[in-house]
Motif scaffolding. Sequence first.
Motif, short mmCIF file in Angstrom:
data_model
loop_
_atom_site.label_atom_id
_atom_site.label_comp_id
_atom_site.label_asym_id
_atom_site.label_seq_id
_atom_site.Cartn_x
_atom_site.Cartn_y
_atom_site.Cartn_z
N LEU A 66 2.35 -33.17 -20.93
CA LEU A 66 2.04 -34.45 -20.30
C LEU A 66 1.39 -34.32 -18.93
O LEU A 66 1.08 -35.32 -18.30
N GLY A 67 1.18 -33.08 -18.46
CA GLY A 67 0.45 -32.90 -17.22
C GLY A 67 1.26 -32.55 -16.00
O GLY A 67 0.74 -32.57 -14.88
N LYS A 68 2.54 -32.21 -16.17
CA LYS A 68 3.38 -31.87 -15.01
C LYS A 68 2.83 -30.66 -14.26
O LYS A 68 2.68 -30.67 -13.04
N THR A 69 2.54 -29.60 -15.02
CA THR A 69 2.02 -28.37 -14.41
C THR A 69 0.70 -28.63 -13.71
O THR A 69 0.47 -28.15 -12.59
N HIS A 70 -0.16 -29.38 -14.35
CA HIS A 70 -1.47 -29.69 -13.75
C HIS A 70 -1.29 -30.39 -12.40
O HIS A 70 -1.91 -30.00 -11.40
N LEU A 71 -0.44 -31.40 -12.36
CA LEU A 71 -0.26 -32.15 -11.11
C LEU A 71 0.34 -31.28 -10.01
O LEU A 71 -0.10 -31.34 -8.86
N MET A 72 1.34 -30.48 -10.34
CA MET A 72 1.97 -29.65 -9.32
C MET A 72 0.97 -28.65 -8.75
O MET A 72 0.90 -28.43 -7.54
N GLN A 73 0.19 -28.02 -9.64
CA GLN A 73 -0.79 -27.07 -9.16
C GLN A 73 -1.92 -27.76 -8.40
O GLN A 73 -2.49 -27.20 -7.47
N ALA A 74 -2.25 -28.98 -8.81
CA ALA A 74 -3.27 -29.74 -8.09
C ALA A 74 -2.83 -30.00 -6.65
O ALA A 74 -3.64 -29.93 -5.71
N ILE A 75 -1.54 -30.30 -6.46
CA ILE A 75 -1.02 -30.48 -5.11
C ILE A 75 -1.22 -29.20 -4.30
O ILE A 75 -1.71 -29.21 -3.18
N GLY A 76 -0.81 -28.07 -4.90
CA GLY A 76 -0.94 -26.79 -4.22
C GLY A 76 -2.38 -26.47 -3.87
O GLY A 76 -2.69 -26.04 -2.74
N ASN A 77 -3.29 -26.67 -4.82
CA ASN A 77 -4.70 -26.37 -4.57
C ASN A 77 -5.30 -27.28 -3.50
O ASN A 77 -6.13 -26.85 -2.70
N GLU A 78 -4.88 -28.55 -3.51
CA GLU A 78 -5.38 -29.49 -2.50
C GLU A 78 -4.89 -29.10 -1.10
O GLU A 78 -5.65 -29.17 -0.12
N ILE A 79 -3.64 -28.68 -1.01
CA ILE A 79 -3.08 -28.26 0.28
C ILE A 79 -3.83 -27.04 0.81
O ILE A 79 -4.20 -26.96 1.99
N VAL A 80 -4.08 -26.07 -0.08
CA VAL A 80 -4.82 -24.86 0.32
C VAL A 80 -6.25 -25.21 0.72
O VAL A 80 -6.80 -24.65 1.68
N ALA A 81 -6.87 -26.15 -0.01
CA ALA A 81 -8.24 -26.56 0.33
C ALA A 81 -8.30 -27.20 1.71
O ALA A 81 -9.25 -26.98 2.48
N ASN A 82 -7.27 -27.99 2.05
CA ASN A 82 -7.23 -28.66 3.35
C ASN A 82 -6.82 -27.70 4.47
O ASN A 82 -7.22 -27.89 5.63
N ASN A 83 -6.01 -26.73 4.12
CA ASN A 83 -5.52 -25.77 5.12
C ASN A 83 -5.41 -24.38 4.48
O ASN A 83 -4.38 -24.04 3.90
N PRO A 84 -6.47 -23.59 4.56
CA PRO A 84 -6.48 -22.26 3.93
C PRO A 84 -5.36 -21.34 4.41
O PRO A 84 -5.03 -20.36 3.72
N GLU A 85 -4.79 -21.64 5.58
CA GLU A 85 -3.71 -20.80 6.10
C GLU A 85 -2.34 -21.18 5.52
O GLU A 85 -1.35 -20.47 5.75
#
Length: 460
Positions: free
Chosen positions: A170-189
């Motif tokens: 149902l997309g749980k993994t996708h959403l969780m990883q999307a959060i992580g990727n968005e955070i890294v994109a906004n703050n690479p550190e």
Amino acid sequence: MQKDVHALWHSVLGEIELSVSGPNFNMYWSDTKLIRYDENEVLFEVRNVFIKRQFETKFDKTVREMLEKNGITSPNLTYIVQTTNKKPRISRETTSDTNDYSTKQTSRTSGPMPSGMLPMASQNGLNPRYTFDNFIVGSSNDLAHSASQAVATNPGTKYNPIYFYGGVGLGKTHLMQAIGNEIVANNPEARVLYVSSETFVNEFLDYIRFKKKGFSDKYRNVDVLIVDDMQFIANKEKTQEEFFHTFNFLHQNNKQIIISSDKPPRSIPTLTERLRSRFEMGMAIDIQMPDFETRCAIINAKAGLSGVTLNPETVEFLATNIKTNIRELEGALNQLLAFADLHRVEPDVATAEGLLGSAHMSRPQHLSSKKIIDQTAKHFQLKLEEICGNKRDKHIVTPRQIAMYLLRSELHLSFPKIAGELGRKDHTTAIHSVEKIEKAIKLDFVIREQVAAIREKLYA
């Protein structure tokens, strides 16, 4: 003026609903809005580009006729696409995994991967393909999607922890990883770590057995900890104790915690009470099976990646008849496209029906209005004459509204028909009831559980 516009289009939609099939109305008409009209132009808002094209080529004449019946004539009908992300949408770039709604990424991109991408993915466990842009949003997951974006924007401050639960695919993994990727994109550190609960358990056991160093540092030295399938640590007391201490350390230091499971915290029987209370202190969100419109969006996206544009009738046929399993939906579509390509035939309704047969039709033949109403009454321990009667007691009104919602979502009945089935004369009562339960499902855990329980019994 705006109120008059709304009332006018509401009246037109009521007429249209009586003249088209339920799936057709839900897919194309239900979310359209009349924005404004004058002597030069009538402006409509529709959900996406696909529907906009259908109105311009297929429904334009119908719209003109209905407007003329209500005293509006205009040489120019203009359709624009909604700017909100709350309805099913298809992203221009889409990816796929059997665990979510996304669709497979094509090989259009060329050249080397950006520097550091693979090492970063291997270090933090994130898959760079999982983003918000390629997640198809529908009413079954729009709350989870919105909350995920809020967490990605302000990690550690809002919805901490955030806990997703729901069935497989149902997309749980996708959403969780999307959060992580968005955070890294906004703050690479930012130090983000994604692991499955199985990985956490195995590494903890190695730490206990072999005195391996670095376990605590790995899980506590992060800004964002994402743990998938938390239900698998439920019967492991020592592991739960360790995760409890890890959770406390991160939470007290305003670090973001993201968790998924197949059940809400209170429904995991062997989860310790202190962990259960921690998981419930943030935001727990139920991700449900996709609704009809979202299934249509999935089918269109998947077919589009194969270079195929299915006609609306075929899309509706697949979305209406295959509804309990996303993998089955995608598998049926792939089977249809492969067969059509191999035998040089059109992937239309006739081909789909002949190829898939009754074995793939997930809606039971015996599912009827009577069964839905009876099962709803039984669930709430009401008599049939109570749920279909005129009493306005709260313990009767809510079940009655849920029955109306299920008649709409499962059988796609028109609002006048729904009202008649529940003994109401005015179909606006049905409209209000369905809209109320649709909103409640997103915000009220109890209502979600009640609807899910009744639906499960209907398809048992």
